[in-house]
Design a protein around this motif. Structure first.
Motif, PDB file in Angstrom:
ATOM      1  N   VAL A   1      -8.770  17.118 -10.723  1.00 57.51           N
ATOM      2  CA  VAL A   1      -7.797  16.302 -11.452  1.00 57.51           C
ATOM      3  C   VAL A   1      -6.447  16.995 -11.359  1.00 57.51           C
ATOM      4  CG1 VAL A   1      -7.167  15.316 -13.684  1.00 57.51           C
ATOM      5  CG2 VAL A   1      -9.576  15.452 -13.027  1.00 57.51           C
ATOM      6  N   ARG A   2      -5.507  16.328 -10.717  1.00 60.62           N
ATOM      7  CA  ARG A   2      -4.148  16.862 -10.640  1.00 60.62           C
ATOM      8  C   ARG A   2      -3.491  16.725 -12.001  1.00 60.62           C
ATOM      9  NH1 ARG A   2      -1.328  16.378  -5.513  1.00 60.62           N
ATOM     10  NH2 ARG A   2      -0.107  17.917  -6.586  1.00 60.62           N
ATOM     11  N   LEU A   3      -2.492  17.525 -12.289  1.00 57.66           N
ATOM     12  CA  LEU A   3      -1.774  17.457 -13.553  1.00 57.66           C
ATOM     13  C   LEU A   3      -1.157  16.069 -13.694  1.00 57.66           C
ATOM     14  CD1 LEU A   3      -1.234  19.443 -15.865  1.00 57.66           C
ATOM     15  CD2 LEU A   3       0.974  19.903 -14.823  1.00 57.66           C
ATOM     16  N   VAL A   4      -1.417  15.411 -14.801  1.00 62.20           N
ATOM     17  CA  VAL A   4      -0.927  14.047 -15.037  1.00 62.20           C
ATOM     18  C   VAL A   4       0.601  14.051 -15.050  1.00 62.20           C
ATOM     19  CG1 VAL A   4      -0.853  12.162 -16.725  1.00 62.20           C
ATOM     20  CG2 VAL A   4      -2.994  13.371 -16.305  1.00 62.20           C
ATOM     21  N   SER A   5       1.186  13.099 -14.352  1.00 61.51           N
ATOM     22  CA  SER A   5       2.640  12.932 -14.317  1.00 61.51           C
ATOM     23  C   SER A   5       3.052  11.973 -15.436  1.00 61.51           C
ATOM     24  CB  SER A   5       3.063  12.371 -12.954  1.00 61.51           C
ATOM     25  OG  SER A   5       4.437  12.067 -12.956  1.00 61.51           O
TER      26      SER A   5
END
Length: 185
Positions: A45-49
């Motif tokens: 999970v990439r850091l939420v933008s």
């Protein structure tokens, strides 16, 4: 004069204490139903933008005329982008049984898929609904699964005004997003 000075010092100290005791609210993961037949065994999970107003530590809600205002002395307990990312990772892990971690990926073998969430809106509207919308992309660095981009718009009820209700509504919205993501993989 000494009594006045002592009173002023006490008043200043009490004010400083009360200012540092702002209420802090967690961005929590809520449990959900498991998803069957997931083709991915691992998910990064990439850091939420987030938009600027949603990435601040203050909790905001819509007021009269559509303007967004900080809730009185209420803040998120964690950085909102990190908190949402962790909640999504936990929700996906619970639903899928896959190995899920927030970036950077902690294992030597790359994850089967990478999830990138970009939020457009995240706030409690004046009409008693929490709006959580944007898009998510599932990519596969090793080409193990089909890649795609999907839009989402999740609206959850806000039971009463205030930051605690907004935090619960955001948690419910994140649970629904993890369900949508898990179902689409």
């Amino acid at each position: 004069m000494k009594k006045l000075f002592a009173f002023l010092c006490l008043a200043t100290a009490l004010t400083a204490c009360s200012e540092s005791n702002d209420a802090r609210y967690l961005i929590a993961a809520t449990p959900g139903e498991p998803v069957k037949n997931l083709s991915s065994r691992s998910i990064e999970v990439r850091l939420v933008s987030l938009p600027t107003y949603a990435s601040a530590s203050e909790i905001v809600s819509e007021g009269e005329g559509g303007a967004l205002f900080n809730e009185d002395r209420a803040q998120w307990a964690d950085d909102p982008a990190r908190g949402m990312s962790v909640a999504l990772a936990r929700g996906l892990s619970d639903r899928t049984g896959a190995a899920v971690a927030v970036e950077p990926w902690p294992l030597n073998t790359p994850a089967d898929v990478r999830l990138d969430v970009r939020v457009d809106q995240s706030y409690a509207r004046a009409d008693g609904v929490f709006e959580f919308s944007g898009q998510y992309a599932v990519s596969s660095p090793e080409g193990r699964v089909r890649e795609f981009v999907k839009r989402f718009k999740i609206e959850t009820p806000v039971a009463e005004p205030g930051p605690a209700a907004s935090a619960r509504a955001l948690s419910a919205a994140l649970a629904e997003l993890s369900r949508q993501v898990a179902s689409s993989m």
